[in-house]
Design a protein around this motif. Sequence first.
Motif, mmCIF file in Angstrom:
data_model
loop_
_atom_site.group_PDB
_atom_site.id
_atom_site.type_symbol
_atom_site.label_atom_id
_atom_site.label_comp_id
_atom_site.label_asym_id
_atom_site.label_seq_id
_atom_site.Cartn_x
_atom_site.Cartn_y
_atom_site.Cartn_z
ATOM 1 N N LEU A 260 0.826 -1.203 0.000
ATOM 2 C CA LEU A 260 0.000 0.000 0.000
ATOM 3 C C LEU A 260 0.864 1.258 0.000
ATOM 4 O O LEU A 260 1.983 1.252 0.516
ATOM 5 C CB LEU A 260 -0.919 -0.009 1.228
ATOM 6 N N PRO A 261 0.344 2.360 -0.513
ATOM 7 C CA PRO A 261 1.116 3.607 -0.578
ATOM 8 C C PRO A 261 1.150 4.376 0.738
ATOM 9 O O PRO A 261 1.881 5.358 0.863
ATOM 10 C CB PRO A 261 0.377 4.407 -1.653
ATOM 11 N N VAL A 262 0.368 3.939 1.719
ATOM 12 C CA VAL A 262 0.321 4.606 3.013
ATOM 13 C C VAL A 262 -0.051 3.565 4.065
ATOM 14 O O VAL A 262 -0.715 2.568 3.772
ATOM 15 C CB VAL A 262 -0.720 5.763 2.981
ATOM 16 N N LYS A 263 0.397 3.761 5.278
ATOM 17 C CA LYS A 263 0.095 2.828 6.362
ATOM 18 C C LYS A 263 -1.364 2.946 6.798
ATOM 19 O O LYS A 263 -1.936 4.039 6.815
ATOM 20 C CB LYS A 263 1.018 3.078 7.565
ATOM 21 N N ILE A 264 -1.938 1.814 7.167
ATOM 22 C CA ILE A 264 -3.325 1.754 7.622
ATOM 23 C C ILE A 264 -3.350 1.301 9.080
ATOM 24 O O ILE A 264 -2.788 0.262 9.427
ATOM 25 C CB ILE A 264 -4.151 0.766 6.770
ATOM 26 N N ASP A 265 -4.004 2.086 9.939
ATOM 27 C CA ASP A 265 -4.196 1.732 11.346
ATOM 28 C C ASP A 265 -5.689 1.540 11.593
ATOM 29 O O ASP A 265 -6.489 2.446 11.322
ATOM 30 C CB ASP A 265 -3.649 2.827 12.271
ATOM 31 N N VAL B 121 -0.642 -2.832 7.372
ATOM 32 C CA VAL B 121 -1.880 -2.741 8.153
ATOM 33 C C VAL B 121 -1.629 -3.209 9.583
ATOM 34 O O VAL B 121 -1.043 -4.274 9.802
ATOM 35 C CB VAL B 121 -2.994 -3.595 7.510
ATOM 36 N N THR B 122 -2.077 -2.401 10.542
ATOM 37 C CA THR B 122 -1.981 -2.756 11.956
ATOM 38 C C THR B 122 -3.361 -2.630 12.590
ATOM 39 O O THR B 122 -4.060 -1.638 12.354
ATOM 40 C CB THR B 122 -0.997 -1.836 12.704
ATOM 41 N N ILE B 123 -3.761 -3.624 13.372
ATOM 42 C CA ILE B 123 -5.053 -3.599 14.046
ATOM 43 C C ILE B 123 -4.839 -3.433 15.549
ATOM 44 O O ILE B 123 -4.080 -4.183 16.170
ATOM 45 C CB ILE B 123 -5.854 -4.887 13.765
ATOM 46 N N TYR B 124 -5.487 -2.438 16.127
ATOM 47 C CA TYR B 124 -5.445 -2.189 17.570
ATOM 48 C C TYR B 124 -6.842 -2.420 18.139
ATOM 49 O O TYR B 124 -7.843 -2.132 17.481
ATOM 50 C CB TYR B 124 -5.027 -0.748 17.872
ATOM 51 N N THR B 125 -6.911 -2.941 19.351
ATOM 52 C CA THR B 125 -8.199 -3.112 20.016
ATOM 53 C C THR B 125 -8.391 -1.994 21.031
ATOM 54 O O THR B 125 -7.569 -1.804 21.927
ATOM 55 C CB THR B 125 -8.287 -4.478 20.724
#
Length: 325
Positions: free
Chosen positions: A109-114, A139-143
């Motif tokens: 991806l061209p930009v990070k996804i949170d 991609v990073t997933i936070y709870t």
Amino acid sequence: MLTEASVTSMNQHWSSSILRASMSSLDQDQCLHPGCRDKTTVSSDSSDTRELAKQPLQGLKLASHAVLEKAQQRGRLKCSKCGGSRMFFCYTCCSLVGVGLQEIPLIKLPVKIDIIKHPNETDGKSTAIHAKILAPSDVTIYTYPCIPEFEKGKVVLVFPGPGAVSVQDMMQYLLDRSDSRSHDSDEPCIKRLKSEEVQGATHTAKNLESGTTDEAKGSESRVFPLQSVVFIDSTWNQTNKISTDERLQDLLQVELKMRKTCFWRHQKGKPDTYLATIEAIYYFLKDFHEHYLSQEYNGEYDNLLFFYSYLHSVVNKAKIAAGKC
């Protein structure tokens, strides 16, 4: 040898199995969004054919679904990490099940996804896992309540609201904020760019993907302020707690106003512009590519919908077979 009747029975069993496995709480009286019908539901009428060409899940440049079809035929397997019974992937462990890593598309991806996930969001219902599996390095997933510390002027929140701007206007707003902070801190301000200059300058982000010179990287950090994009993963009735968190209040809000959902769990009472998480990520990146990477979109991120489009088709066929549409 299998008879035609037995093959038909097996196909129905597989459709029912995956429907139960991945969409256990699918509303029984709800049909798919009318603008998102699968090919098998469209009659031979010419008006239906023209409508099919406009549907958002048609014409995507996707990797072959053959691997998913084979996995569906094998049925659910146990996740090697948690032991849960899963189809295609484990939504708890973010790992593939019955499918090899080399068999699915991996996307840069061209930009990070949170992604900020609501703690009460059912893992099996979430489409955020699709993005994590298909673009693991970006991609990073936070709870929630876990939210990383964001650099306010370089991060945007994709979420509808009265103060939200379009993707087209997003970069100019970020540059304006950058100018304002520079003036307030007496630091050398970034030169204001005309909209066409913004688009040309952000082309350097594309250069980063292909590994360019240090000069290009330095240019990118100066005129391309967007570092990451934040999405909320939750039912729409639960989003308020996260969207109003003070740690997100200073982020520029971006809204995808012209897109319509194809999610099979479209929530009653909510507009069809309220997208599933994977839809929102896909449409944001598509718009971002067209407006800021100075290139015609050619399906670069279509495979983010690799799982989503297949499940959409399976759910649609299973509901038709059950007479629910």
